[in-house]
Scaffold this active site. Structure first.
Site, PDB file in Angstrom:
ATOM      1  CB  SER A 131      -0.923  -0.004   1.214  1.00 32.78           C
ATOM      2  OG  SER A 131      -1.718  -1.165   1.187  1.00 32.78           O
ATOM      3  CB  ILE A 156      -4.858  -6.170 -12.301  1.00 30.91           C
ATOM      4  CG1 ILE A 156      -3.564  -5.462 -11.861  1.00 30.91           C
ATOM      5  CG2 ILE A 156      -5.932  -5.164 -12.712  1.00 30.91           C
ATOM      6  CD1 ILE A 156      -3.647  -4.636 -10.595  1.00 30.91           C
ATOM      7  CD  GLU A 357     -10.902  -3.475  -3.614  1.00 30.24           C
ATOM      8  OE1 GLU A 357      -9.833  -2.906  -3.895  1.00 30.24           O
ATOM      9  OE2 GLU A 357     -11.831  -3.607  -4.414  1.00 30.24           O
TER      10      GLU A 357
END
Lengths: 373, 262
Positions: A131, A156, A357
């Site tokens: 991140s 992805i 996420e």
């Protein structure tokens, strides 16, 4: 304050559940086994108009809210989490355009995304980023009126499927978002990763080799990509939380079904208090998550900053899904550990919730940061 | 081609629970749906409309909440929806139901075809379609698994246990369909929203239809329900008799004789 769905929303739930039970549930095991969604499913999803639910009708959207969207994702996830993740990941592209796109970009890109002709992806993560935005190595160099993109992206979702990707790359001014056509020369993808769960989600790496992007495809302010990402990903967390809610709901259904149908010493195991407690805990956790997710969808529909609420909702929904699928598997005993029962798949599908996420630890950092600053 | 489809809202479960004291259905927590065979009838009507043009009207007798089933039917593609709703209609048996539906269909005026599901999930009698045909003085074909229309002639395959019959009739007619006739479509999100925001469900009561209270509902029923209960399943042994219809019938006969039951 009203804690109930409208009649329209109930009808959406009813019809999408019917679709999911008829068309997705019978092939969910096959999707998981082959790690592939059969090609005839996508046109069915398009026919139901599931790809642009919350966007303006003038761009081909449904003109509804994020509440309708999460109801759809939840019901699809109950039958096949893999299909629900295709939807959830797709939405990151139209969300990016609706939040940051110019009028021209919206007019050009949203109709095909909303119809499902284009399947969306969002590509930030790289092999070494986690991140950390500073660790991005994908570069965008200005060359005349174009940017030239070089680099690679990791994990992805929907990357190999035709459509649009929102790709983050570094320019001289910092991390910047670009609209990239996935059919463009220089764009290629790896073989999809063999995942533990959500198999069929088509998660792959992207290689970008001299991908030429016109300046007009720069999305949002140059150099503000990380700030944009934190806002966009909040919507991604909403959609993912809806997937996890569906997985949790399916675990509850499986636990109840197994408890009622299975007998021990001549009685359904539902009569035993140990089973009753497990089922009661599962429903309690699912319902708590449900109202967090629906409330977050309501907040998203109102506009404004949802980063704090989406972090706590995704944190709770993901831990809920891991825990309730584990408990529902426990209701099944040894049978739950076999591939004969749906709960085995749900248990694997749920696990990614605490990673995707943004890992749970990052969600805690986001929540604490907004409380303690 | 003007087609009328009769449909009923039913509990969407086979596991119906009954209140042991009142004998009434426990609806709490049980989602309601359009009776599955009625969905097939609606689908057939829509396919015929696509082929021949015209109008599809759905009609249902039920409590106010049955409007939801009609909204679903509008979302699926029906042009108009009528709910027959009146306290006087409550407690109707199949005869009183057919009479009420028939009165509404007469009120609608011109039509070419009435389509119904063969049976409902909850009642399972299969009586409403045939009774309605008699009341409307229409030729009827029941248990249809295929229907096509050529000019004024309707052709159908009528299915039964060991085969099917090819039948034809002049229009107007009434046909009841089985689940194998087609796969009902599911509406898109925008069709669902339109059915709530842009379409109307008309409600007709006994007075509007010019019906007397004694001819509808419980008072108009030829049968009265004295008790409703769920059978208790014992621990008996289950034996399956297999083979052709004749073998199974002979096998059953032998078993009954063996136990001196006949």
């Amino acid at each position: 304050m009203e804690f109930k769905l409208t009649k329209e929303q109930e009808a959406i739930t009813r019809m999408i559940r019917e679709f999911a039970e008829k068309k997705l549930a019978p092939i969910a095991t096959q999707i998981d086994r082959d790690a592939k969604i059969p090609p005839d499913i996508h046109p069915e999803l398009r026919k139901l108009k599931l790809f642009g639910i919350p966007y303006d009708k003038k761009y081909g959207g449904g003109g509804e809210s994020y509440i309708e969207l999460v109801l759809v994702i939840e019901e699809v996830a109950k039958a096949s989490a893999a299909v629900s993740v295709r939807l959830a990941a797709h939405y990151l592209a139209p969300i990016s355009l609706s939040l940051y796109g110019t009028e021209e970009q919206k007019e050009q890109c949203l109709p095909k995304l909303c119809s499902g002709e284009d399947i969306g992806s969002l590509a930030f993560t790289e092999a070494a980023t986690g991140s950390d935005p500073e660790a991005i190595t994908t570069m965008a160099e200005l060359s005349g009126d174009d940017y030239i993109l070089n680099g690679s992206k990791r994990f992805i979702t929907n990357a190999p499927l035709d459509g649009l990707a929102i790709i983050f790359a570094k320019t001289d001014n910092g991390v910047t978002a670009f609209i990239v056509n996935k059919n463009q020369p220089g764009y290629s993808t790896s073989k999809p990763w063999e995942m533990m769960g959500l198999r069929g989600g088509q998660v792959a790496d992207i290689q970008l080799k001299d991908v030429r992007i016109p300046k007009a495809n720069l999305l949002g302010p140059e150099g503000k990509g990380y700030r944009m990402l934190t806002e966009l990903i909040a919507y991604g967390k909403l959609d993912m939380s809806a997937c996890l809610l569906g997985i949790g709901g399916a675990a509850l259904d499986e636990a109840i079904k197994y408890a009622k149908e299975t007998t021990a010493r001549g009685k359904p195991i539902a009569n035993f208090q140990t089973i009753q407690w497990l089922v009661a805990d599962i429903e309690t956790q699912v319902e708590a998550a449900r109202w967090l997710v629906y409330r977050l969808a309501y907040l998203a529909s109102q506009g404004g900053d949802i980063r704090h609420q989406s972090a706590l909702t995704k944190l709770f929904a993901s831990e809920m899904a891991t825990e309730v699928t584990s408990k529902a598997l426990q209701v099944h005993g040894s049978y739950g550990y076999t591939k004969e029962f749906k709960i085995e798949r749900l248990y694997r599908d749920a696990r990614v919730g605490e990673i995707i996420e943004g890992v749970s630890e990052i969600q805690r950092v986001i929540i604490a940061a907004s409380l303690l600053r | 081609m003007n087609i009328i489809v009769c449909l009923k809202q039913v509990p969407g479960t086979n596991d119906v629970r009954l209140d042991p004291e009142t004998g009434s259905l426990i609806r709490e927590g049980v989602p309601s749906i359009i009776n599955p065979e009625d969905r097939n009838a609606l689908e057939k009507a829509l396919l015929l409309r696509e082929e021949h043009g015209g109008n599809v009207v759905v009609i249902s007798m039920g409590p106010p909440q049955a409007e939801v089933a009609l909204r679903d039917a509008l979302a699926i593609g029906a042009d108009e929806a009528i709910l027959l709703c009146d306290k006087a209609f409550a407690g109707a048996d199949t005869l009183a139901t057919s009479f009420t539906l028939g009165s509404a269909i007469k009120k609608l005026g011109h039509f070419d075809l009435v389509l119904c599901g063969t049976k409902t999930l909850d009642g399972n009698t299969g009586q409403v379609g045939p009774q309605l045909a008699e009341l409307l003085d229409l030729p009827q074909i029941t248990y249809a698994r295929r229907v096509e229309i050529q000019g004024e002639i309707l052709k159908a395959e009528r299915v039964f246990e060991e085969g099917y019959e090819l039948m034809e009739t002049r229009l107007p007619a009434l046909v009841t369909v089985t689940r194998e006739i087609n796969e009902p479509r599911i509406p898109s999100i925008d069709q669902i929203m339109q059915s709530y925001r842009e379409k109307e469900v008309k409600t007709w009561g006994a007075a509007y239809l010019g019906l007397y209270e004694h001819s509808v509902g419980l008072d108009g029923s030829a049968t009265k329900m004295s008790k409703i209960y769920k059978p208790e399943f014992g621990k008996g042994k289950v034996e399956f008799i297999e083979g052709s219809m004749e073998d199974m019938a002979q096998g059953l006969l032998a078993k009954l004789k063996e136990r001196n039951l006949i």
